[in-house]
Design a protein around this motif. Structure first.
Motif, mmCIF file in Angstrom:
data_model
loop_
_atom_site.group_PDB
_atom_site.id
_atom_site.type_symbol
_atom_site.label_atom_id
_atom_site.label_comp_id
_atom_site.label_asym_id
_atom_site.label_seq_id
_atom_site.Cartn_x
_atom_site.Cartn_y
_atom_site.Cartn_z
ATOM 1 N N ARG A 198 0.831 -1.200 0.000
ATOM 2 C CA ARG A 198 0.000 0.000 0.000
ATOM 3 C C ARG A 198 0.867 1.252 0.000
ATOM 4 O O ARG A 198 1.727 1.432 0.850
ATOM 5 C CB ARG A 198 -0.904 -0.035 1.229
ATOM 6 N N GLN A 202 -2.321 6.888 5.474
ATOM 7 C CA GLN A 202 -3.581 6.891 6.209
ATOM 8 C C GLN A 202 -4.196 8.292 6.176
ATOM 9 O O GLN A 202 -3.494 9.297 6.227
ATOM 10 C CB GLN A 202 -3.358 6.449 7.658
ATOM 11 N N ASP A 304 -6.848 5.047 -2.209
ATOM 12 C CA ASP A 304 -7.299 4.782 -0.843
ATOM 13 C C ASP A 304 -8.450 3.779 -0.804
ATOM 14 O O ASP A 304 -8.634 3.067 0.195
ATOM 15 C CB ASP A 304 -7.775 6.079 -0.182
ATOM 16 N N ARG A 368 -12.497 1.938 6.120
ATOM 17 C CA ARG A 368 -11.471 1.432 5.212
ATOM 18 C C ARG A 368 -10.193 0.995 5.930
ATOM 19 O O ARG A 368 -9.557 0.017 5.510
ATOM 20 C CB ARG A 368 -11.147 2.472 4.137
ATOM 21 N N GLU A 369 -9.788 1.662 6.997
ATOM 22 C CA GLU A 369 -8.545 1.277 7.662
ATOM 23 C C GLU A 369 -8.665 -0.090 8.324
ATOM 24 O O GLU A 369 -7.744 -0.905 8.261
ATOM 25 C CB GLU A 369 -8.142 2.349 8.687
ATOM 26 N N ALA A 372 -8.501 -2.636 5.576
ATOM 27 C CA ALA A 372 -7.158 -2.775 5.020
ATOM 28 C C ALA A 372 -6.323 -3.757 5.828
ATOM 29 O O ALA A 372 -5.548 -4.547 5.263
ATOM 30 C CB ALA A 372 -6.468 -1.407 4.971
#
Length: 418
Positions: A198, A202, A304, A368-369, A372
């Motif tokens: 990635r 963030q 993202d 999303r975090e 991930a």
């Protein structure tokens, strides 16, 4: 040892060529002295990149326009007879035929006398000359045409080894009478390729995102059907509305592809968006050509969050730890999302509503975090599973020809006696 890799390669489908690259990499790691030959649509798209010998997948691709018209009038049976003899000749000099992944057993965009018949003829030829056949991490279904389904089922029955990239593929084959009791399920082969990781940082809640939007030249499952044009237009119009909304929300957009002919759809979406937002800076919406899955991985790693349609765009999003919404044209996308905890973030490519897609996007963006982190863990699991399948495959390969273990621990052909 000579190994023939069979499939639809070099035709501009980056997922297919990525699957091929993953298998070639695996073979060269485990069998460095093996001779590798690849069937392909266009050798120029395969030979330079992978440094392998190639064979034409089907003679119909090399006919003159006049002869090709006559061949089509006869449903390509003359060229397919030639193909059978060519396959017998090629496979008679091969120790093994491996099908490296891809959505091998479906009829998306195919008539029965296209790939379904080609697949059957090559597997029949392999059996006739005694060459071992392995279908490795393939996708199966849907196969909507009855003749296509018959040909592909017969081809599957001729294989000595079969594994599928998901449970829905194995279940599909079982539902049509294939004995799948000895068939395994392993991840898609592309998960074995190197991934860039990635690249996007963030983001704080509410901060501007870079959104990858995968665009597909989609005109229905059959593609050549009478409704194809209308299906394509509706799909593009809805993507235009969604991308325009993303820009209105302050996000940047990167348009992505998964096949060379997707560029026409990218151009149409870009044209539609710029017509709605003529003053939009080109730095806020852009695209760049992708000539391999390596390019797609690199492009996705700088986003993202993503909204895509092609299966291997979903795969690449997982590999780069980018949470993804799928506009799915087949169940394979949905099953893959389920396996990584993203099952609720999917819509049908033909039936989706723009407002519903906006809701899916907002829900995923908010989480999303956390997603991930899960994607990173599942990607690692997939790679481990593929390594375990490698052991089974190469045990079979070693049985196809006299082999010995070299000092480096790799398999190599035994030296012939003086």
């Amino acid at each position: 040892m000579k190994i023939l890799l069979f499939g639809l390669f070099g035709c501009g489908n980056l997922g297919n060529d990525g699957s091929l690259e993953a298998m070639v990499t695996s073979l060269r790691r485990r069998l460095p002295d093996a001779e590798i030959v690849v069937t392909c649509y266009d050798a120029a798209n395969v030979e330079p990149r992978l440094d392998v010998a190639t064979l034409p997948l089907a003679r119909s691709h090399t006919l003159s326009p006049r002869v090709s018209r006559l061949d089509r009038m006869l449903l390509r049976f003359p060229s397919r007879i030639v193909d059978l003899f060519a396959a017998v000749s090629a496979l008679g000099r091969s120790d093994m035929m491996i099908v490296p992944g891809t959505g091998f057993l479906d009829d998306y965009g195919e008539r029965f006398y296209g790939m379904p018949l080609t697949i059957f003829l090559w597997t029949l030829a392999a059996r006739l000359v005694g060459t071992k056949i392995a279908f490795v991490s393939i996708g199966a279904g849907p196969i909507r045409n009855r003749l296509s389904r018959f040909l592909m089922l017969q081809a599957a029955r001729l294989a000595h080894y079969r594994s599928y990239r998901d449970e829905i593929s194995r279940s599909f084959m079982k539902s049509y009478g294939l004995d799948t009791s000895g068939d395994g399920v392993f991840p898609d082969l592309v998960f074995g390729l190197p991934a860039p990781g990635r690249a996007s940082p963030q983001r704080a809640p509410g901060e501007k995102l870079t959104v990858g939007v995968g665009v597909m030249n989609y005109s229905g499952w059959k593609r050549f059907g009478p409704e194809g044009g209308a299906i394509y237009t509706r799909y593009v119009d809805k993507l235009v509305a969604f991308v325009a909304w993303l820009l209105d929300q302050g996000h940047d957009v990167r348009l992505l592809t998964g096949e060379m002919n997707d560029q026409v759809a990218v151009d149409d979406v870009m044209k539609g968006v710029l017509a709605m937002h003529p003053d939009t800076a080109r730095s806020r919406i852009g695209s760049e050509p992708a000539y391999s899955l390596e390019d797609v991985l690199r492009q996705l790693s700088g986003t993202d969050i993503a909204v895509v349609s092609r299966f291997h765009n979903v795969v690449c999003a997982i590999m780069t730890e980018v949470p993804v919404v799928s506009l799915s044209y087949a169940p394979k996308n949905d099953v893959l999302l389920e396996s990584v905890g993203l099952g609720e973030f999917r819509e049908d490519i033909e039936q989706f509503k723009v407002e519903r897609l906006k809701s899916r996007f907002l829900a995923l963006a908010a989480e999303r975090e956390a997603h991930a982190v899960i994607l990173q863990r599942r990607f690692s699991d997939f790679r481990e599973s593929l390594l375990s399948q490698e052991d089974a495959i190469f045990a079979m390969v070693s049985a196809a020809a006299p082999m010995e273990v070299g000092a480096s621990g790799t398999l190599a052909r035994k030296a012939a006696p003086d």
